[in-house]
Design an enzyme around this catalytic site. Structure first.
Site, short mmCIF file in Angstrom:
data_model
loop_
_atom_site.label_atom_id
_atom_site.label_comp_id
_atom_site.label_asym_id
_atom_site.label_seq_id
_atom_site.Cartn_x
_atom_site.Cartn_y
_atom_site.Cartn_z
N GLU A 50 6.51 9.69 -0.10
CA GLU A 50 6.48 8.50 0.76
C GLU A 50 6.52 8.87 2.23
O GLU A 50 7.35 9.67 2.65
CB GLU A 50 7.69 7.61 0.42
CG GLU A 50 7.37 6.14 0.44
CD GLU A 50 6.23 5.79 -0.50
OE1 GLU A 50 5.19 5.35 0.01
OE2 GLU A 50 6.36 5.96 -1.73
N HIS A 51 5.62 8.27 3.02
CA HIS A 51 5.58 8.45 4.48
C HIS A 51 5.31 9.90 4.89
O HIS A 51 5.79 10.35 5.91
CB HIS A 51 6.90 8.01 5.12
CG HIS A 51 7.07 6.52 5.19
ND1 HIS A 51 6.47 5.73 6.13
CD2 HIS A 51 7.78 5.69 4.40
CE1 HIS A 51 6.80 4.47 5.92
NE2 HIS A 51 7.59 4.42 4.87
N ASP A 53 1.91 11.34 4.25
CA ASP A 53 0.47 11.58 4.42
C ASP A 53 0.10 11.67 5.90
O ASP A 53 -0.66 12.53 6.32
CB ASP A 53 -0.39 10.54 3.68
CG ASP A 53 -0.14 9.09 4.10
OD1 ASP A 53 0.91 8.80 4.73
OD2 ASP A 53 -0.99 8.24 3.80
N GLY A 145 3.23 -3.46 -1.00
CA GLY A 145 3.26 -2.00 -1.00
C GLY A 145 2.36 -1.39 -2.06
O GLY A 145 2.50 -0.23 -2.42
N SER A 148 -2.95 -3.62 -1.12
CA SER A 148 -3.97 -4.68 -1.17
C SER A 148 -4.87 -4.61 0.07
O SER A 148 -6.08 -4.80 -0.02
CB SER A 148 -3.31 -6.06 -1.27
OG SER A 148 -2.40 -6.24 -0.20
N ASP A 192 -4.01 5.84 0.91
CA ASP A 192 -4.39 4.62 0.19
C ASP A 192 -5.89 4.55 -0.05
O ASP A 192 -6.37 4.22 -1.13
CB ASP A 192 -3.92 3.38 0.96
CG ASP A 192 -2.41 3.40 1.21
OD1 ASP A 192 -1.72 4.22 0.57
OD2 ASP A 192 -1.94 2.61 2.03
N ASN A 235 4.37 -6.59 5.66
CA ASN A 235 2.99 -6.49 6.16
C ASN A 235 2.96 -5.43 7.26
O ASN A 235 3.49 -5.63 8.34
CB ASN A 235 2.53 -7.86 6.69
CG ASN A 235 1.09 -7.80 7.17
OD1 ASN A 235 0.63 -6.80 7.72
ND2 ASN A 235 0.36 -8.88 6.96
#
Length: 460
Positions: A50-51, A53, A145, A148, A192, A235
């Site tokens: 997580e966090h 990339d 998360g 989308s 993503d 968001n």
């Protein structure tokens, strides 16, 4: 079709059949003609990493079955007309001849679509975009998360490429869409978009950057991954939490580089410092302890160490929506990133070598990841922490927040034979006591299998 790679198998069409039929009807009643082609791009769940990339480190996501599906026709109307099957998302149209503008302060659904259009337009230097009509249907819960927004950008990039009869590899598409999502103000690292294009059915992927590549990671037999939404929306484009972390990591990079006599002006990512120093992740963790103090840094202290003026600090180190920042937790952020990068590699190594206690080891890595996100990166929230605790109590071997945090989802690894009792326990403990959560439970708690990547297809 002009694409090499993202063409859909019969299987995808089977999965999306009912939605395609409804989408086609909506399209025809809206635009008075049938669609020419369809495109889809999946959401994703990040299993670990997580966090990191945007700090240059590898991550380990898989695509989920929920996706963005678009029906498209191409015409010479000189406009791009966008509609959404969800009535809360308004129609939008834009002229093909005027410059596409994206309002960062007002992140509407169609601006994400326009990010993908603009990315392709700039890649090919297209003066005149093809006119197109498009209806979008999404099954990925928004602000949860599960990507989308990136799936929408990817779907749009794919649609725009096809409508304008261009051809790109999946890797090139992922890189263009990662870059173009920044038009809406999110300084993401590319995970993503990469998994949305590079995913394959039945396997998770280790995604590495510079150069971008994806390697299959076979998940252990005997366990499944369950996604549960804590029902607090997050968001990324509308809030500054995410970009604040990007900035803290960028500053930590420069402070570490400076301390070791490297040229800090050209280094932006924590991974670059490790490469320059030819150090291991363990050595980087020790360096963080040695160089950075746990107390928050002020602008003044950072400016002094790096030898920059306060104006340079604002223009070179901060981003548009982080100009108000006064305190920077550099030690904690860097410690999380180097520790999490190591956990990703350990996770892959367990999946590859399949020791007898695979699921226990992977579960422990997931739990350590959540603790680091909660305590060092401070990207959790009380509801997510409560949900993760309930998941562990309900039989998960490991559970952690996924997809940036500050709300959104947890991902849990659950022994296959315990899935039903796990779902029931989480339902009773977390969702049913709260009427708002209870109403959202159907689309908030589900088993996820690794899905396929973005694709274009015609009707059968």
């Amino acid at each position: 079709s002009t694409t090499e790679g993202p063409i859909l198998s019969h299987l995808h069409i089977q999965q999306n059949l009912k939605r395609m039929k409804n989408l086609k009807e909506t399209f025809e009643s809206k635009f008075g003609e049938p669609p020419l082609f369809y495109a889809c791009a999946p959401g994703r769940v990040n299993l670990i990493g997580e966090h990191i990339d945007y700090c240059g480190y590898s991550v380990l996501p898989m695509a989920i079955e929920q996706n963005i599906l678009a029906a498209v026709s191409v015409n010479n109307s000189g406009t791009i007309q966008l509609a959404n099957t969800n009535p809360q998302y308004k129609d939008f149209s834009v002229s093909c001849s005027e410059e596409i503008t994206i309002d960062r302060d007002n992140p509407q659904w169609y601006y994400y679509f326009l990010c993908g259009v603009k990315g392709i337009q700039e890649k090919f230097g297209l003066k005149h975009l093809a006119g197109m009509s498009c209806v979008v249907d999404g099954t990925i819960p928004p602000s949860s998360g599960l990507s989308s927004s990136s799936a929408l950008v990817c779907c749009s990039g794919l649609v725009t490429m096809e409508a304008n009869q261009k051809s790109l590899s999946k890797v090139a598409l992922a890189e263009i869409c990662a870059k173009s999502e920044r038009y809406i103000g999110t300084e993401g690292g590319g995970m993503d978009q990469s998994i949305s294009f590079l995913a394959e059915m039945g396997t998770a992927k280790l995604i590495e950057f510079q150069p971008l590549r994806a390697t299959d990671v076979k998940l252990p037999d005997g366990a499944v991954f369950v996604i549960s939404n804590c029902c607090v929306e997050m968001n990324k484009a509308a809030s500054s939490h995410y970009n604040i972390r990007v900035v803290e990591c960028r500053i930590a990079t420069k402070m570490l580089a400076q301390a070791r006599g490297l040229d800090s002006s050209r280094l932006l990512k924590l991974a670059q410092v490790q490469v320059e120093l030819k150090a291991s992740l363990e050595e980087m963790l020790a360096l963080v302890d040695e160089v950075l103090h746990p107390e928050p840094y002020s602008r003044e202290e950072i400016s002094k160490v790096l030898g920059v003026t306060s104006e340079q600090f604002s223009t070179e180190l901060l981003s548009a929506n982080t100009q108000e920042m006064t305190q920077f937790k550099l030690h904690q952020r860097a410690k999380h990133v180097y520790g999490e990068a190591a956990r990703v590699l350990q996770f892959k190594s367990v999946c590859d070598s399949k020791p007898a206690e695979s699921t226990r080891l992977l579960g422990e890595l997931m739990n350590q990841s959540h603790a680091s996100c909660r305590d060092l990166y401070e990207c959790s929230c009380p509801e997510l922490d409560q949900l993760v605790d309930i998941c562990l109590k309900s039989g998960a071997m490991g559970s952690r927040l996924t997809g940036a945090g500050w709300g959104g989802c947890a991902v849990s690894m659950v022994p296959s034979e315990k899935v039903e009792s796990f779902l029931q326990a989480v339902r009773e403990e977390y969702y049913l006591p709260d009427p708002r959560r209870a109403a959202m439970e159907k689309q908030s708690l589900f088993v996820s299998k690794p899905g396929g990547g973005a694709a274009i297809f015609l009707e059968e």
